[in-house]
Design a protein around this motif. Structure first.
Motif, PDB file in Angstrom:
ATOM      1  N   GLU A 142    -139.034  71.445 -11.830  1.00  0.00           N
ATOM      2  CA  GLU A 142    -139.173  72.672 -12.626  1.00  0.00           C
ATOM      3  C   GLU A 142    -137.811  73.277 -12.958  1.00  0.00           C
ATOM      4  N   VAL A 143    -136.856  73.175 -12.047  1.00  0.00           N
ATOM      5  CA  VAL A 143    -135.487  73.615 -12.353  1.00  0.00           C
ATOM      6  C   VAL A 143    -134.980  72.822 -13.555  1.00  0.00           C
ATOM      7  N   HIS A 144    -135.211  71.522 -13.533  1.00  0.00           N
ATOM      8  CA  HIS A 144    -134.807  70.638 -14.630  1.00  0.00           C
ATOM      9  C   HIS A 144    -135.479  71.042 -15.947  1.00  0.00           C
ATOM     10  N   THR A 145    -136.786  71.307 -15.919  1.00  0.00           N
ATOM     11  CA  THR A 145    -137.503  71.643 -17.157  1.00  0.00           C
ATOM     12  C   THR A 145    -137.064  72.988 -17.728  1.00  0.00           C
ATOM     13  N   LYS A 146    -136.526  73.870 -16.880  1.00  0.00           N
ATOM     14  CA  LYS A 146    -136.044  75.176 -17.351  1.00  0.00           C
ATOM     15  C   LYS A 146    -134.540  75.155 -17.603  1.00  0.00           C
ATOM     16  N   GLN A 147    -133.977  73.949 -17.717  1.00  0.00           N
ATOM     17  CA  GLN A 147    -132.579  73.747 -18.092  1.00  0.00           C
ATOM     18  C   GLN A 147    -131.573  74.114 -17.016  1.00  0.00           C
TER      19      GLN A 147
END
Length: 189
Positions: A142-147
């Motif tokens: 989720e950190v990755h998906t939120k940049q």
């Protein structure tokens, strides 16, 4: 590394084997490190003391167990209290909860990463360390998906690689680093 970003926080999650690794990282971070570190480690729920004291003996930054609604400040380490989930709120405060366990864990690394990703978005670094279950894998995704900027410890350097390998099955992080490289990364922020 994302250039010219004023990060709001560094979020680190770990489980089996992570205490000695986190101690090492905190002992090698520069004492003028300006970012807050939000630390979620799996811990025994019936033992409420000792971990903060142990980390403070090694750390160049003060380590605290935050109280509910405590403001997050730079240059401090916020350790999720035993038997509480720790969330990062939009106003850069900590929220504590005794909700049901997630992935057999309370505190849950997934909850901490996910809430920080929602609050900090691309202004955070998420670091997933060694661990014996998959808690943390979905959260760092989720950190990755939120940049946000994502780092997963090299599974070859983990005491137990279940957590890191679970994350690597979900996505390709910005970097896969050894513990020594994680320290260098943080000190170069």
């Amino acid at each position: 590394m994302q250039k010219n970003i004023q990060y709001k926080g560094i979020v680190i999650g770990g489980s089996a084997g992570s205490f000695s690794l986190v101690s090492k990282i905190l002992s090698q971070i520069k004492d003028d490190f300006k970012y807050p570190i939000i630390l979620c480690m799996h811990r025994l729920k019936h033992i409420r003391s000792g971990l903060v004291e142990g980390l403070n003996l090694k750390s160049n930054l003060p380590v605290v167990e935050p109280y509910d609604k405590q403001k997050i400040e730079g240059g401090k380490v916020y350790l999720a209290p035993s038997n509480y989930h720790m969330f990062v709120e939009f106003d850069a405060t900590v929220s504590l909860s005794a909700e049901d366990v997630l992935n057999h864990s309370r505190p849950s690394i997934d909850y901490t990463f996910s809430s920080a990703a929602t609050s900090f978005r691309n202004k955070m670094v998420g670091i997933l360390l060694t661990g014996a279950n998959k808690d943390g894998a979905q959260g760092i995704f989720e950190v990755h998906t939120k940049q946000g900027y994502t780092i997963v410890q090299d599974p070859n350097t983990c005491d137990v690689d279940t957590m890191t390998k679970s994350a690597l099955q979900l996505f390709s992080p910005n970097q896969v680093l050894t513990p020594e490289e994680i320290v260098v990364f943080l000190n170069n922020l």
